[in-house]
Design an enzyme around this catalytic site. Structure first.
Site, short mmCIF file in Angstrom:
data_model
loop_
_atom_site.label_atom_id
_atom_site.label_comp_id
_atom_site.label_asym_id
_atom_site.label_seq_id
_atom_site.Cartn_x
_atom_site.Cartn_y
_atom_site.Cartn_z
N LEU A 11 0.83 -1.21 0.00
CA LEU A 11 0.00 0.00 0.00
C LEU A 11 0.87 1.26 0.00
CD1 LEU A 11 -2.88 -0.92 2.48
CD2 LEU A 11 -2.55 -1.56 0.08
N ALA A 12 0.64 2.10 -0.99
CA ALA A 12 1.47 3.30 -1.13
C ALA A 12 0.67 4.49 -1.64
CB ALA A 12 2.63 3.02 -2.08
N ALA A 13 -0.65 4.43 -1.54
CA ALA A 13 -1.45 5.50 -2.15
C ALA A 13 -1.60 6.73 -1.27
CB ALA A 13 -2.84 4.95 -2.52
N ARG A 18 2.64 14.93 5.75
CA ARG A 18 3.48 15.39 6.86
C ARG A 18 4.97 15.46 6.52
NH1 ARG A 18 1.35 11.67 11.53
NH2 ARG A 18 0.38 10.60 9.77
N THR A 80 -7.70 1.66 4.00
CA THR A 80 -6.80 0.54 3.68
C THR A 80 -7.52 -0.63 3.01
OG1 THR A 80 -6.97 0.00 6.04
CG2 THR A 80 -4.94 1.04 5.32
N GLU A 160 -9.82 0.35 15.79
CA GLU A 160 -9.07 1.58 15.55
C GLU A 160 -9.16 2.46 16.79
OE1 GLU A 160 -7.06 2.48 12.59
OE2 GLU A 160 -7.23 0.37 13.09
N ARG A 321 33.95 8.24 -6.60
CA ARG A 321 32.63 8.44 -7.23
C ARG A 321 32.30 7.27 -8.16
NH1 ARG A 321 33.37 13.98 -9.95
NH2 ARG A 321 31.35 13.40 -10.83
N TYR A 354 42.85 14.69 -9.01
CA TYR A 354 41.57 14.31 -9.60
C TYR A 354 41.85 13.35 -10.74
CZ TYR A 354 37.37 14.27 -12.36
OH TYR A 354 36.28 13.84 -13.06
C1 UD1 Z 1 -3.33 1.84 9.99
C2 UD1 Z 1 -4.22 0.81 10.68
C3 UD1 Z 1 -3.96 0.84 12.18
C4 UD1 Z 1 -2.50 0.57 12.45
C5 UD1 Z 1 -1.62 1.56 11.69
C6 UD1 Z 1 -0.18 1.13 11.79
C7 UD1 Z 1 -6.27 0.70 9.33
C8 UD1 Z 1 -7.68 1.13 9.24
N1 UD1 Z 1 -5.61 1.14 10.40
O1 UD1 Z 1 -3.75 3.12 10.45
O2 UD1 Z 1 -4.74 -0.14 12.83
O3 UD1 Z 1 -2.23 0.62 13.84
O4 UD1 Z 1 -1.99 1.57 10.29
O5 UD1 Z 1 0.65 2.11 11.23
O6 UD1 Z 1 -5.79 -0.01 8.48
N2 UD1 Z 1 -3.22 3.74 2.24
C9 UD1 Z 1 -3.63 3.63 0.93
N3 UD1 Z 1 -4.88 4.05 0.60
C10 UD1 Z 1 -5.76 4.56 1.50
C11 UD1 Z 1 -5.32 4.66 2.84
C12 UD1 Z 1 -4.07 4.24 3.18
O7 UD1 Z 1 -2.86 3.17 0.09
O8 UD1 Z 1 -6.86 4.88 1.12
C13 UD1 Z 1 -1.88 3.29 2.60
C14 UD1 Z 1 -0.99 4.40 3.10
O9 UD1 Z 1 -0.20 4.93 2.04
C15 UD1 Z 1 -0.10 3.70 4.12
C16 UD1 Z 1 -0.99 2.59 4.65
O10 UD1 Z 1 -2.00 2.39 3.68
O11 UD1 Z 1 1.02 3.10 3.51
C17 UD1 Z 1 -1.61 2.90 6.02
O12 UD1 Z 1 -2.44 4.02 5.94
P1 UD1 Z 1 -2.57 5.08 7.11
O13 UD1 Z 1 -3.53 6.11 6.69
O14 UD1 Z 1 -1.23 5.51 7.56
O15 UD1 Z 1 -3.25 4.18 8.26
P2 UD1 Z 1 -3.27 4.50 9.79
O16 UD1 Z 1 -4.36 5.48 10.07
O17 UD1 Z 1 -1.92 4.84 10.26
#
Ligand code: UD1
Ligand code: MG
Length: 456
Positions: A11-13, A18, A80, A160, A321, A354
């Protein structure tokens, strides 16, 4: 379970606001490579057959960085579970949805998770759990999701933080986000996840309660708090780098290198260090460095894209280098910069030089202050220095140029034409000596000065 039975959804979306950066969060480098590549490397180490990266619609550069891994686009960041759903078309046929196959969910901003820990999760799947969650106990559980266990110690639900009651918030076992789910169960379960919660998002964490309601078993594997460190800000990034570097320094020492001041040595993800290598204080290794056995890297060197042969001595204060190859027993001394050049076995460039776009033969000696003038303002050109050649101090070698084997270049020369093997070349103004001229000059000047004083 054969290794080809694991597919990864990375997951990277998320936007990563921040970081306050024009660069997407997951492309910020950690140990000399984009953060996202660490999770991909862990997946590869585990033997995952496929990794699908979920990105947002405007994340072309992330797609390029992870290629050839396929990407799936999540149109809106709605949580997620929604992100995992976006990967479904790429994985729906994976292992024909076999119960023995696992879909492993990783986060691109959680780069330190170890393949060994992921293996333990696959092991737990093999023991019968349909959903395995990587849990951890952070010093401060803050706003992480909490893992709720039943009387038998099985995972009952993930709550959560925002949706948790006081008792649930007191739980210290937290959700890292990393999850291993049966390929037979995952799509049916994520399809049924709703968004009736504090954030109005589709939470992947709801998968546990749904699985339990279907009579499937869920379990927790505990990992170390440092390996699930999530990166949201630049200080998190620095903290993760610190964790990574400490582990790498310890590994270098375990493998037989001496680090005089370990805390000041910086490695990259792919640095390779042989045995009996001594590394002085404040040495930085950028990507693509190999150091063979028995080398000494003295204090304050900056090295990237370089291959250092056995027994070579580099530094102090040297810069290597990309494209540098230093062969066995050669020496690169203080304030010497080498780029895209080979220094043959036993060759020496000990001071203030150099050496760029060059080939230096074995045993050649490069005098202090020698410069290869490789750039004419438009193009780069090569310098060739033969085996056993001697280049006098403060020589400018105007490339393209060749100095033959065993040839000798006089100090202070500007060499523009090739020098044959075993020849002596000097290219500097001839020295003139006028006997007694200094004395005459002093007398004349002293007289001039005396006249001036009288007049004023
Ligand atoms: C999530 C978990 C939480 C956990 C925490 C750990 C859920 C609902 N919660 O919360 O229980 O303790 O991670 O760090 O899963 N992402 C997407 N698309 C989205 C949302 C998120 O790709 O629509 C990716 C983000 O880029 C990230 C990851 O999912 O890599 C987690 O998303 P984030 O929003 O950070 O979740 P947390 O609220 O931290
Ligand atoms: Mg997060």
């Amino acid at each position: 379970m054969p290794a080809d039975q694991v597919a990864v959804v990375l997951l990277a979306a998320g936007k990563g606001t921040r970081m306050k950066s024009e660069t997407p969060k997951v492309l910020h480098p950690l140990a000399g490579q984009p953060m996202i590549n660490h999770a991909l490397a862990a997946a590869a180490d585990l033997g995952a057959a496929r990794s699908v990266v979920v990105v947002g619609p405007d994340m072309e550069d992330v797609r390029r960085a992870v290629a050839p891994h396929p990407t799936a686009i999540q149109p809106r960041q709605e949580g997620t579970a929604d992100a995992v759903r976006a990967a479904r078309p790429a994985l729906a046929d994976f292992a024909d949805g076999s119960e023995d196959a696992t879909i492993l969910v990783l986060y691109a901003d959680t780069p330190l998770v170890r393949p060994q820990t992921l293996s333990r999760m696959i092991e737990a799947r093999r023991e019968g759990a349909s959903v395995v969650v990587l849990g951890f106990r952070p010093p401060d559980p803050a706003e992480y999701g909490r893992l709720v266990l039943d009387e038998s110690g099985s995972l009952e639900a993930i709550v959560e933080f925002r949706d948790a009651d006081v008792a649930q918030r007191a739980i210290t076992l937290c959700n890292s986000g990393v999850m291993a789910v049966s390929a037979a169960a995952i799509w049916n379960l994520v399809d049924r996840i709703g968004n009736n919660n504090a954030k109005g998002e589709y939470y992947l964490t709801d998968i546990v309660a749904l699985a339990r309601a279907d009579g499937l078993s869920c379990s927790v594997v505990e990992g170390d708090a440092t390996e699930v460190l999530g990166i949201n800000s630049r200080s998190d990034l620095a903290a993760a780098e610190d964790v990574w570097q400490r582990a790498r320094r310890a590994a270098a020492m375990t493998d037989g290198a001496t680090l005089i001041d370990p805390g000041t040595v910086w490695f990259s993800h792919d640095t390779r260090i042989g045995r009996d290598v001594v590394i002085g204080p404040s040495v930085f290794f950028g990507p693509g460095v190999t150091v063979a056995d028995g080398c000494e890297i003295r204090a304050f060197c900056h090295i990237e894209g370089a291959e250092i042969g056995p027994g070579a001595i580099i530094g102090p204060f040297a810069r290597l280098r990309p494209g540098t190859r230093v062969e066995a027993e050669s020496r690169v001394g203080n304030f010497v910069e080498v780029k895209n050049a080979v220094l043959g076995a036993g060759a020496k460039a000990n001071h203030l030089s150099y050496i760029g776009d060059a080939e230096v033969g074995a045993g050649a000696n490069i005098g202090a202050g020698t410069i290869t003038c490789n750039y004419d303002g438009f193009l780069k050109h090569r310098t060739e220095i033969g085996t056993g050649a001697f280049i006098g101090s403060n020589t400018a070698l105007v490339a393209p140029v060749r100095v033959g084997q065993g040839a000798l270049v006089g100090a202070g020369s500007t060499i523009t034409k090739s020098v044959p093997d075993d020849a002596v070349a000097t290219a500097r103004a001839r020295q003139t000596v006028i006997d007694g001229a200094a004395k005459t000059y002093r007398a004349r000047k002293a007289a001039e000065k005396a006249t001036r004083k009288k007049e004023s």
